[in-house]
Design a protein around this motif. Structure first.
Motif, PDB file in Angstrom:
ATOM      1  N   VAL A 248     -38.327  -7.009  -7.034  1.00  0.00           N
ATOM      2  CA  VAL A 248     -38.934  -8.338  -7.018  1.00  0.00           C
ATOM      3  C   VAL A 248     -39.105  -8.852  -5.592  1.00  0.00           C
ATOM      4  O   VAL A 248     -40.168  -9.382  -5.217  1.00  0.00           O
ATOM      5  CB  VAL A 248     -38.062  -9.307  -7.849  1.00  0.00           C
ATOM      6  CG1 VAL A 248     -38.438 -10.753  -7.541  1.00  0.00           C
ATOM      7  CG2 VAL A 248     -38.233  -9.033  -9.321  1.00  0.00           C
ATOM      8  N   ILE A 249     -38.075  -8.692  -4.783  1.00  0.00           N
ATOM      9  CA  ILE A 249     -38.147  -9.187  -3.402  1.00  0.00           C
ATOM     10  C   ILE A 249     -39.190  -8.424  -2.602  1.00  0.00           C
ATOM     11  O   ILE A 249     -39.947  -9.004  -1.807  1.00  0.00           O
ATOM     12  CB  ILE A 249     -36.765  -9.085  -2.741  1.00  0.00           C
ATOM     13  CG1 ILE A 249     -35.793 -10.077  -3.414  1.00  0.00           C
ATOM     14  CG2 ILE A 249     -36.850  -9.377  -1.247  1.00  0.00           C
ATOM     15  CD1 ILE A 249     -34.374  -9.942  -2.956  1.00  0.00           C
ATOM     16  N   ALA A 250     -39.262  -7.097  -2.819  1.00  0.00           N
ATOM     17  CA  ALA A 250     -40.274  -6.307  -2.110  1.00  0.00           C
ATOM     18  C   ALA A 250     -41.683  -6.729  -2.513  1.00  0.00           C
ATOM     19  O   ALA A 250     -42.583  -6.855  -1.663  1.00  0.00           O
ATOM     20  CB  ALA A 250     -40.056  -4.824  -2.399  1.00  0.00           C
ATOM     21  N   LEU A 251     -41.904  -6.998  -3.808  1.00  0.00           N
ATOM     22  CA  LEU A 251     -43.225  -7.406  -4.272  1.00  0.00           C
ATOM     23  C   LEU A 251     -43.607  -8.797  -3.772  1.00  0.00           C
ATOM     24  O   LEU A 251     -44.778  -9.072  -3.498  1.00  0.00           O
ATOM     25  CB  LEU A 251     -43.276  -7.383  -5.799  1.00  0.00           C
ATOM     26  CG  LEU A 251     -43.302  -6.007  -6.460  1.00  0.00           C
ATOM     27  CD1 LEU A 251     -43.208  -6.142  -7.979  1.00  0.00           C
ATOM     28  CD2 LEU A 251     -44.575  -5.252  -6.086  1.00  0.00           C
ATOM     29  N   GLY A 333     -37.565 -19.750  -4.693  1.00  0.00           N
ATOM     30  CA  GLY A 333     -37.836 -19.121  -3.402  1.00  0.00           C
ATOM     31  C   GLY A 333     -39.249 -19.369  -2.915  1.00  0.00           C
ATOM     32  O   GLY A 333     -39.473 -19.634  -1.718  1.00  0.00           O
ATOM     33  N   VAL A 334     -40.213 -19.327  -3.823  1.00  0.00           N
ATOM     34  CA  VAL A 334     -41.618 -19.510  -3.443  1.00  0.00           C
ATOM     35  C   VAL A 334     -41.879 -20.932  -2.957  1.00  0.00           C
ATOM     36  O   VAL A 334     -42.575 -21.154  -1.949  1.00  0.00           O
ATOM     37  CB  VAL A 334     -42.535 -19.170  -4.637  1.00  0.00           C
ATOM     38  CG1 VAL A 334     -43.963 -19.668  -4.387  1.00  0.00           C
ATOM     39  CG2 VAL A 334     -42.532 -17.666  -4.880  1.00  0.00           C
ATOM     40  N   PRO A 339     -43.119 -18.935   3.603  1.00  0.00           N
ATOM     41  CA  PRO A 339     -44.031 -19.587   4.577  1.00  0.00           C
ATOM     42  C   PRO A 339     -45.418 -19.844   3.981  1.00  0.00           C
ATOM     43  O   PRO A 339     -46.108 -18.900   3.585  1.00  0.00           O
ATOM     44  CB  PRO A 339     -44.113 -18.578   5.724  1.00  0.00           C
ATOM     45  CG  PRO A 339     -42.951 -17.660   5.531  1.00  0.00           C
ATOM     46  CD  PRO A 339     -42.686 -17.603   4.073  1.00  0.00           C
ATOM     47  N   LYS A 340     -45.851 -21.097   3.942  1.00  0.00           N
ATOM     48  CA  LYS A 340     -47.156 -21.439   3.381  1.00  0.00           C
ATOM     49  C   LYS A 340     -48.296 -20.877   4.224  1.00  0.00           C
ATOM     50  O   LYS A 340     -49.331 -20.459   3.700  1.00  0.00           O
ATOM     51  CB  LYS A 340     -47.276 -22.965   3.271  1.00  0.00           C
ATOM     52  CG  LYS A 340     -48.566 -23.428   2.611  1.00  0.00           C
ATOM     53  CD  LYS A 340     -48.600 -24.936   2.511  1.00  0.00           C
ATOM     54  CE  LYS A 340     -49.912 -25.385   1.848  1.00  0.00           C
ATOM     55  NZ  LYS A 340     -51.090 -24.952   2.593  1.00  0.00           N
TER      56      LYS A 340
END
Length: 395
Positions: A248-251, A333-334, A339-340
């Motif tokens: 999940v973190i990699a994606l 997290g999102v 970062p936007k």
């Protein structure tokens, strides 16, 4: 209330001499313990069918043997002999999920209990050996385990058979069931035995039988799911959690993932998530598949349907819990730390800064997480299935 016919219900006692180090003494303790146990069941109108099983070689782990290995063998023998209840008695230590060892483990779903005589003789603890005391303790332990198979609750009276067993010495004071417990047991026997079989091996007949069992035993299946507690089971999946989070973190740090979140609809994301949860539950179930859930006659048993239904439902709900945890973690997290400016540079289709875009991304990432986690977490499945099939109480 009249007792059931002795020909209607039977309690099988299957002796498994795994290591064979002192077989004669083991058989003597079991024979005398079974005789005492049979005497305790006389007022219930139940018959006892003792038999020995020369089982396959089992391998211990961390000094004790896995109860699931005994359960797997017991399911096959129970179906072959058409026994509504089965107690497996072995001379080796049984592993525990939270203790150094366990004396007995009941499985209400399968109506099978696994009992160990390893520590019942005072000689094991350095005192004078006493086979008679070991037999009495075994009889008390079998009656306590059998009571759990019939969904009897614990009793705070130390002289009652359902007194919580926390040490071997507790077995010295427990006695018989109370009159109220006997009456409850007689009332629940027909429902809890799960001993009916499909009348035909035909496809339509089998599925009609499955539907009837699911309706008739919905209460038992629901109780098993509640006992298993999918929230607790989810914590027993460290490998799946680690594997899923790594994917999940990699994606999440890939631009293609954000493009998908921007392009797909919420309905497509929900459909993909549902498929992923179902696939992950199936993979976990097949990692510990019950290969002997039907007899050689090919007839489907009621206990088989109940066991499979409760196991699949519990695993499915456990995956749903993990999916929800992954989705919530990704959403937080999102919207908080990602970062936007990086998102705006990545996207070529549309900006993915709306709340719905974040929801879709979280669903997609959580779905990929449970899919990847189910493959990496197959090693966790035995502990999960153990939590479904056995009571959390370990004597």
């Amino acid at each position: 209330m009249p007792a059931p016919s002795p020909d209607e219900y039977a309690v099988g006692i299957m002796t498994m001499d795994v290591e064979g180090k002192n077989s004669e003494a083991f058989r003597d303790v079991v024979d005398r313990g079974v005789a005492l146990f049979e005497r305790a069941l006389d007022r219930l109108g139940l018959r006892v069918e003792p038999f020995a099983f020369e089982g396959p070689h089992l391998t211990p782990g961390a000094g004790a043997y896995a109860p699931l290995d005994f359960l797997q063998i017991g399911i096959a023998e129970k179906l072959e002999r058409k026994l509504p209840f089965l107690l497996i008695v072995t001379e080796v230590d049984l592993s525990s999920s939270s203790l150094a060892y366990t004396l007995a483990l009941p499985s209400q779903l399968t109506n099978i209990g696994v009992v160990s005589t390893k520590r019942l003789d005072p000689g094991f603890w350095g005192d004078r050996p006493d086979a008679g005391m070991a037999s009495q303790r075994l009889a008390a332990l079998m009656l306590h385990t059998f009571g759990h198979l019939l969904n009897l609750r614990h009793d705070e009276d130390p002289a009652n058979a359902m007194f919580p067993v926390e040490s071997v010495e507790d077995l010295d004071t427990v006695g018989a069931l109370s009159e109220a417990q006997r009456q409850r047991l007689l009332r629940t026997l027909p429902r809890e035995s799960h001993d009916t079989f499909a009348g035909s091996r035909g496809f339509l007949a089998r599925w009609a039988f499955v539907l009837r069992v699911l309706v008739a035993d919905a209460g038992s299946i629901l109780r098993a799911i509640v006992r298993a507690n999918p929230f607790r089971l989810a914590t027993r999946m460290p490998t799946m959690i680690a594997a899923g989070l790594s994917v999940v973190i990699a994606l999440m740090f890939g631009s293609e993932t954000w493009e998908v979140a921007s392009a797909v609809s919420i309905y497509e994301a929900a459909l993909f998530s549902s498929f992923s949860v179902a696939a992950a539950a199936f993979v976990l179930y097949r990692a510990f598949a019950f290969e002997s859930l039907s007899g050689r006659d090919g007839l489907l048993a009621e206990s088989t349907v109940v066991t499979v239904a409760a196991t699949v439902a519990s695993l499915g709900l456990t995956v749903v819990v993990l999916f929800g945890a992954f989705a919530a973690l990704m959403y937080v997290g999102v919207v908080t730390v990602f970062p936007k400016r990086l998102i705006d540079l990545w996207l070529s289709v549309d900006a993915a800064n709306r709340t719905m875009d974040h929801v879709k991304l979280s669903l997609f990432l959580a779905a990929m997480g449970v899919l990847a986690g189910s493959l990496g977490g197959r090693s966790d499945s035995r502990d999960i299935v153990r939590g479904v099939l056995f009571l959390t109480e370990e004597s």
